[in-house]
Write a protein that holds these residues in place. Structure first.
Motif, PDB file in Angstrom:
ATOM      1  N   PHE A 159       0.626  -1.266  -0.008  1.00  0.00           N
ATOM      2  CA  PHE A 159      -0.213  -0.217  -0.126  1.00  0.00           C
ATOM      3  C   PHE A 159       0.904   1.472  -0.098  1.00  0.00           C
ATOM      4  CE2 PHE A 159      -3.713  -2.149   2.481  1.00  0.00           C
ATOM      5  CZ  PHE A 159      -4.293  -2.467   1.175  1.00  0.00           C
ATOM      6  N   ALA A 160       1.710   1.060   0.697  1.00  0.00           N
ATOM      7  CA  ALA A 160       3.082   2.219   0.589  1.00  0.00           C
ATOM      8  C   ALA A 160       3.229   3.042  -0.207  1.00  0.00           C
ATOM      9  CB  ALA A 160       3.768   2.277   1.657  1.00  0.00           C
ATOM     10  N   ARG A 161       3.501   1.922  -1.136  1.00  0.00           N
ATOM     11  CA  ARG A 161       3.671   2.246  -2.653  1.00  0.00           C
ATOM     12  C   ARG A 161       3.205   2.812  -3.443  1.00  0.00           C
ATOM     13  NH1 ARG A 161       6.101  -2.945  -2.657  1.00  0.00           N
ATOM     14  NH2 ARG A 161       8.903  -2.803  -2.472  1.00  0.00           N
ATOM     15  N   THR A 162       1.506   2.042  -3.766  1.00  0.00           N
ATOM     16  CA  THR A 162      -0.140   2.786  -4.604  1.00  0.00           C
ATOM     17  C   THR A 162       0.182   3.633  -3.769  1.00  0.00           C
ATOM     18  OG1 THR A 162      -0.687   0.641  -3.087  1.00  0.00           O
ATOM     19  CG2 THR A 162      -0.053   0.330  -5.552  1.00  0.00           C
ATOM     20  N   PHE A 163       0.072   3.723  -2.839  1.00  0.00           N
ATOM     21  CA  PHE A 163      -0.947   4.545  -2.674  1.00  0.00           C
ATOM     22  C   PHE A 163       0.025   6.030  -3.014  1.00  0.00           C
ATOM     23  CE2 PHE A 163      -4.016   2.906   0.138  1.00  0.00           C
ATOM     24  CZ  PHE A 163      -4.863   3.483   0.023  1.00  0.00           C
ATOM     25  N   SER A 164       1.253   6.095  -2.668  1.00  0.00           N
ATOM     26  CA  SER A 164       2.344   7.176  -2.648  1.00  0.00           C
ATOM     27  C   SER A 164       1.627   7.313  -4.208  1.00  0.00           C
ATOM     28  CB  SER A 164       3.494   6.717  -2.553  1.00  0.00           C
ATOM     29  OG  SER A 164       3.907   6.614  -1.065  1.00  0.00           O
TER      30      SER A 164
END
Ligand SMILES: NC(=O)c1ccc[n+]([C@@H]2O[C@H](COP(=O)([O-])OP(=O)(O)OC[C@H]3O[C@@H](n4cnc5c(N)ncnc54)[C@H](OP(=O)(O)O)[C@@H]3O)[C@@H](O)[C@H]2O)c1
Length: 248
Positions: A159-164
């Motif tokens: 999620f840290a990657r996709t939300f960023s």
């Protein structure tokens, strides 16, 4: 004071790592809201963090509770600078004994809960906000008895990657913290018989090159770094805080 005048929301701020983060945020000048479900620990934590933080009872698996959390936050403090999606649980069961309810419980709180904690916050986050998700070294290693928990934490790291990526137009940075073994009340909720917990804690220490558990304030200080301008060029990243466990 790295977080002076910043407004923070910390889910699971009434216990363990979340409470350690709230203490460090308060020391750096932040104010805001901690959430959780248990009224007793919410009241105790609120007293400890007063007057900077207030406690709001809110279950991360309930959409209406999440909406209430952000409504109460913005009514009292205005828009949010820092969101820590920390609430989570772990239940240990060998793979051949995992039952459907325990599977669903862990994915509901750790994955669905973190996803909607962030999604429901979006209208209330300032552009340029910092979002921190609580992943785990469990997302890196194959710990026996933790197949479901480990899978939930790999999802959280993702999620840290996709939300960023999706929030780039608003310059909202989403980063993950992956703690190793941090001694918290969680150890007593794994589903182990209570008299086996001290033995388990000793075992966790032996897996850690620094030969000790980490403290909640050691995670809190990393959260201050990710929440502050000191990490302004970091997004979609993961900071591993584990006494050397997965690297050495
Ligand atoms: N301790 C470790 O070694 C370690 C290592 C790596 C990652 N982590 C992660 O760190 C986070 C915090 O864990 P911890 O060790 O500090 O455990 P903890 O002391 O048991 O704290 C867990 C927190 O999550 C909250 N929570 C659980 N389910 C919730 C729900 N449905 N809605 C709202 N709040 C909920 C709890 O509050 P209520 O019970 O009041 O709801 C509590 O405040 C978790 O995501 C965990 O997976 C911990």
């Amino acid at each position: 004071m790295k977080l002076q005048n910043k407004v923070a929301v910390i889910t699971g701020g009434n216990s363990g790592i979340g409470l350690g983060i709230a203490e460090e945020f308060k020391a750096e000048g932040a104010s805001g809201v901690i959430s959780g479900r248990d009224t007793k620990t919410l009241n105790e934590a609120e007293n400890k963090l007063s007057p900077s933080f207030i406690a709001v009872q809110s279950d991360v698996t309930s959409m209406s509770d999440l909406e209430k959390l952000y409504q109460k936050t913005t009514e009292r403090f205005g828009k949010i600078d820092i969101l820590v999606a920390n609430a989570g649980i772990a239940r240990l069961q060998p793979v051949d004994q995992v039952d459907e309810d325990t599977y669903d419980l862990q994915f509901d709180i750790n994955v669905k809960g973190i996803f909607f904690t962030i999604q429901k916050a979006l209208p209330h986050l300032k552009d340029g906000a910092s979002v921190i998700v609580m992943a785990s070294t469990a997302g890196h290693k194959g710990f026996q008895g933790a197949s479901i928990y480990c899978a939930t934490k790999a999802a959280v790291r993702s999620f840290a990657r996709t939300f960023s990526a999706e929030l780039l137009p608003r310059k909202i940075r989403v980063n993950a913290i992956s703690p190793g073994f941090i001694e918290t009340p969680a150890y007593y909720k794994f589903g182990l018989p209570e008299d086996m917990v001290p033995q388990a804690i000793e075992g966790f220490k032996k897996l850690t090159p620094l030969d000790r558990s980490g403290t909640v304030n050691e995670i809190g200080r990393v959260a201050v770094f990710l929440a502050s301008e000191d990490s302004s060029f970091m997004l979609g990243e993961e900071v591993v805080v584990d006494g050397g466990m997965i690297t050495l």
